[in-house]
Design an enzyme around this catalytic site. Structure first.
Site, PDB file in Angstrom:
ATOM      1  N   GLY A  83      -5.509   1.211 -13.748  1.00  0.00           N
ATOM      2  CA  GLY A  83      -6.845   0.872 -13.276  1.00  0.00           C
ATOM      3  C   GLY A  83      -7.017  -0.519 -12.697  1.00  0.00           C
ATOM      4  O   GLY A  83      -8.117  -1.075 -12.740  1.00  0.00           O
ATOM      5  N   SER A  84      -5.959  -1.072 -12.081  1.00  0.00           N
ATOM      6  CA  SER A  84      -6.134  -2.418 -11.501  1.00  0.00           C
ATOM      7  C   SER A  84      -7.046  -2.376 -10.270  1.00  0.00           C
ATOM      8  O   SER A  84      -7.831  -3.310 -10.045  1.00  0.00           O
ATOM      9  CB  SER A  84      -4.790  -3.058 -11.155  1.00  0.00           C
ATOM     10  OG  SER A  84      -4.242  -2.493  -9.982  1.00  0.00           O
ATOM     11  N   ASN A  85      -6.965  -1.314  -9.486  1.00  0.00           N
ATOM     12  CA  ASN A  85      -7.876  -1.217  -8.327  1.00  0.00           C
ATOM     13  C   ASN A  85      -9.314  -1.024  -8.790  1.00  0.00           C
ATOM     14  O   ASN A  85     -10.238  -1.624  -8.230  1.00  0.00           O
ATOM     15  CB  ASN A  85      -7.435  -0.088  -7.400  1.00  0.00           C
ATOM     16  CG  ASN A  85      -6.264  -0.497  -6.534  1.00  0.00           C
ATOM     17  OD1 ASN A  85      -6.383  -1.401  -5.719  1.00  0.00           O
ATOM     18  ND2 ASN A  85      -5.116   0.135  -6.732  1.00  0.00           N
TER      19      ASN A  85
ATOM     20  N   ARG B 271      -7.864  24.348 -11.982  1.00  0.00           N
ATOM     21  CA  ARG B 271      -8.212  23.098 -11.286  1.00  0.00           C
ATOM     22  C   ARG B 271      -9.710  23.067 -10.975  1.00  0.00           C
ATOM     23  O   ARG B 271     -10.366  22.048 -11.103  1.00  0.00           O
ATOM     24  CB  ARG B 271      -7.431  22.980  -9.973  1.00  0.00           C
ATOM     25  CG  ARG B 271      -5.995  22.581 -10.178  1.00  0.00           C
ATOM     26  CD  ARG B 271      -5.270  22.324  -8.864  1.00  0.00           C
ATOM     27  NE  ARG B 271      -3.862  22.114  -9.130  1.00  0.00           N
ATOM     28  CZ  ARG B 271      -3.320  20.935  -9.417  1.00  0.00           C
ATOM     29  NH1 ARG B 271      -4.047  19.844  -9.422  1.00  0.00           N
ATOM     30  NH2 ARG B 271      -2.030  20.834  -9.665  1.00  0.00           N
TER      31      ARG B 271
ATOM     32  N   ASN C 240      -9.717   7.265  -0.887  1.00  0.00           N
ATOM     33  CA  ASN C 240      -8.512   7.103  -1.703  1.00  0.00           C
ATOM     34  C   ASN C 240      -7.745   5.886  -1.224  1.00  0.00           C
ATOM     35  O   ASN C 240      -7.828   5.519  -0.050  1.00  0.00           O
ATOM     36  CB  ASN C 240      -7.615   8.345  -1.577  1.00  0.00           C
ATOM     37  CG  ASN C 240      -6.361   8.240  -2.432  1.00  0.00           C
ATOM     38  OD1 ASN C 240      -6.432   7.819  -3.597  1.00  0.00           O
ATOM     39  ND2 ASN C 240      -5.218   8.602  -1.880  1.00  0.00           N
TER      40      ASN C 240
ATOM     41  N   HIS D 229      -3.778   4.587  -1.072  1.00  0.00           N
ATOM     42  CA  HIS D 229      -2.412   5.111  -1.192  1.00  0.00           C
ATOM     43  C   HIS D 229      -1.426   3.964  -0.950  1.00  0.00           C
ATOM     44  O   HIS D 229      -1.627   3.158  -0.025  1.00  0.00           O
ATOM     45  CB  HIS D 229      -2.210   6.229  -0.156  1.00  0.00           C
ATOM     46  CG  HIS D 229      -0.838   6.823  -0.227  1.00  0.00           C
ATOM     47  ND1 HIS D 229      -0.479   7.724  -1.202  1.00  0.00           N
ATOM     48  CD2 HIS D 229       0.271   6.620   0.535  1.00  0.00           C
ATOM     49  CE1 HIS D 229       0.792   8.058  -1.033  1.00  0.00           C
ATOM     50  NE2 HIS D 229       1.261   7.396   0.014  1.00  0.00           N
TER      51      HIS D 229
ATOM     52  N   LEU E 100      -2.835  16.583   1.576  1.00  0.00           N
ATOM     53  CA  LEU E 100      -2.557  15.415   0.732  1.00  0.00           C
ATOM     54  C   LEU E 100      -2.200  14.168   1.566  1.00  0.00           C
ATOM     55  O   LEU E 100      -1.308  14.222   2.414  1.00  0.00           O
ATOM     56  CB  LEU E 100      -1.403  15.749  -0.221  1.00  0.00           C
ATOM     57  CG  LEU E 100      -1.169  14.768  -1.359  1.00  0.00           C
ATOM     58  CD1 LEU E 100      -2.336  14.761  -2.332  1.00  0.00           C
ATOM     59  CD2 LEU E 100       0.134  15.096  -2.089  1.00  0.00           C
ATOM     60  N   ASP E 101      -2.884  13.075   1.299  1.00  0.00           N
ATOM     61  CA  ASP E 101      -2.615  11.769   1.923  1.00  0.00           C
ATOM     62  C   ASP E 101      -2.675  11.819   3.451  1.00  0.00           C
ATOM     63  O   ASP E 101      -1.981  11.058   4.131  1.00  0.00           O
ATOM     64  CB  ASP E 101      -1.255  11.212   1.473  1.00  0.00           C
ATOM     65  CG  ASP E 101      -1.177  11.048  -0.037  1.00  0.00           C
ATOM     66  OD1 ASP E 101      -2.208  10.757  -0.656  1.00  0.00           O
ATOM     67  OD2 ASP E 101      -0.072  11.206  -0.587  1.00  0.00           O
TER      68      ASP E 101
ATOM     69  N   GLU F 261      -3.583  -4.225  -2.255  1.00  0.00           N
ATOM     70  CA  GLU F 261      -4.508  -3.126  -2.589  1.00  0.00           C
ATOM     71  C   GLU F 261      -5.755  -3.671  -3.286  1.00  0.00           C
ATOM     72  O   GLU F 261      -6.886  -3.320  -2.945  1.00  0.00           O
ATOM     73  CB  GLU F 261      -3.842  -2.122  -3.543  1.00  0.00           C
ATOM     74  CG  GLU F 261      -2.713  -1.326  -2.957  1.00  0.00           C
ATOM     75  CD  GLU F 261      -2.217  -0.265  -3.943  1.00  0.00           C
ATOM     76  OE1 GLU F 261      -3.036   0.373  -4.617  1.00  0.00           O
ATOM     77  OE2 GLU F 261      -0.986  -0.077  -4.036  1.00  0.00           O
TER      78      GLU F 261
HETATM   79  C1  GAR Z   1      -1.819   2.168  -6.880  1.00  0.00           C
HETATM   80  O1  GAR Z   1      -0.655   1.600  -6.338  1.00  0.00           O
HETATM   81  C2  GAR Z   1      -2.355   3.261  -5.966  1.00  0.00           C
HETATM   82  O2  GAR Z   1      -2.206   2.970  -4.601  1.00  0.00           O
HETATM   83  C3  GAR Z   1      -1.492   4.421  -6.373  1.00  0.00           C
HETATM   84  O3  GAR Z   1      -1.380   4.332  -7.763  1.00  0.00           O
HETATM   85  C4  GAR Z   1      -1.482   2.961  -8.148  1.00  0.00           C
HETATM   86  C5  GAR Z   1      -2.581   2.849  -9.169  1.00  0.00           C
HETATM   87  O4  GAR Z   1      -2.657   1.557  -9.696  1.00  0.00           O
HETATM   88  N1  GAR Z   1      -2.078   5.651  -5.959  1.00  0.00           N
HETATM   89  C6  GAR Z   1      -1.376   6.723  -5.614  1.00  0.00           C
HETATM   90  O5  GAR Z   1      -0.152   6.749  -5.653  1.00  0.00           O
HETATM   91  C7  GAR Z   1      -2.207   7.910  -5.199  1.00  0.00           C
HETATM   92  N2  GAR Z   1      -1.383   8.953  -4.708  1.00  0.00           N
HETATM   93  P1  GAR Z   1      -3.939   1.106 -10.506  1.00  0.00           P
HETATM   94  O6  GAR Z   1      -4.177   2.172 -11.558  1.00  0.00           O
HETATM   95  O7  GAR Z   1      -3.531  -0.202 -11.137  1.00  0.00           O
HETATM   96  O8  GAR Z   1      -5.068   0.974  -9.539  1.00  0.00           O
END
Ligand code: GAR
Length: 213
Positions: free
Chosen positions: A13-15, A66, A108, A110, A145-146, A175
């Site tokens: 969860g840093s973002n 899902r 999102n 990525h 996806l993406d 990010e």
């Molecule tokens: C981040 O690098 C994000 O871009 C990636 O997961 C990490 C989550 O970090 N997302 C994906 O790969 C999505 N397909 P965070 O939990 O510290 O934000």
């Protein structure tokens, strides 16, 4: 009234934390309505609670399909008055059942310069290919996806001695700087999805961030 943003996470969860931090500024255009995690061990849930943000666990393992999991997430988003959804390290594939309901309001981030390296292990694959620039992309989510329309990208240079971890750490710093800017611009009504393209109105400084570090 500020637009209300909810954040979906699966782990660290840093973002998410970077967006919560930005939202502490009264001038930030978004209010955070809730954080939802699909995994009980998602560290970001604690971070959100510590910030006083409603933090909800919806464990996908408790659902038979899902779609039934997505219905629960959708219900929680609506209950919290969500306008915009930001996926931030949310590692569960979403189906059209959910995505179409949030069309143009679902973002999102990525960890690659899309359309290169969709999917997983992006940093390893970038190093294997010997690319000199790598980075991250914020995009609208579509069923493929993406593959959704690109809103913004951040780039870093790849160093000869990089490992997947060292490269991931530099990309993550970009990010964490980029995503709050894009979410803010989205909440301010300056980013829209039109005819399959991401449109940015006004200054386009949210669209790119380059770190030569
Ligand atoms: C981040 O690098 C994000 O871009 C990636 O997961 C990490 C989550 O970090 N997302 C994906 O790969 C999505 N397909 P965070 O939990 O510290 O934000």
């Amino acid at each position: 009234m500020k637009k209300r943003v909810s954040i979906l996470i699966s782990g660290r969860g840093s973002n998410m934390a970077a967006i919560l931090q930005a939202a502490r500024d009264p001038a930030y255009p978004a209010a955070i309505s809730c954080v939802i995690a699909n995994r009980p061990d998602a560290k970001g849930l604690e971070t959100a609670r510590a910030e006083g943000v409603p933090a909800i666990l919806i464990d996908h393992k408790n659902f038979a399909s899902r779609e039934s999991f997505e219905d629960e997430v959708h219900g929680a988003l609506i209950a919290h008055g969500t306008d915009i959804v930001a996926l931030a390290g949310f590692m569960r594939v979403l189906t059209p059942h959910f995505i179409t309901r949030w069309d143009g309001r679902l973002l999102n981030i990525h960890p690659s310069l899309l359309p290169s390296y969709r999917g997983l292990h992006t940093h390893e694959r970038a190093l294997e290919d010997g690319v000199k620039l790598h980075g991250c992309t914020v995009h609208f989510v579509v069923p493929e996806l993406d593959a959704g329309p690109i809103i913004a990208q951040g780039a870093v240079t790849v160093r000869p001695d990089d490992t997947p971890d060292s490269l991931a750490a530099r990309v993550l710093a970009v990010e964490n700087a980029l995503y709050p800017r894009v979410v803010g611009a989205m909440a301010a009504g300056r980013i829209a999805l039109r005819d399959g393209q991401a449109i940015i109105n006004g200054p386009t400084s949210e669209a790119s961030l380059v770190s030569l570090a």
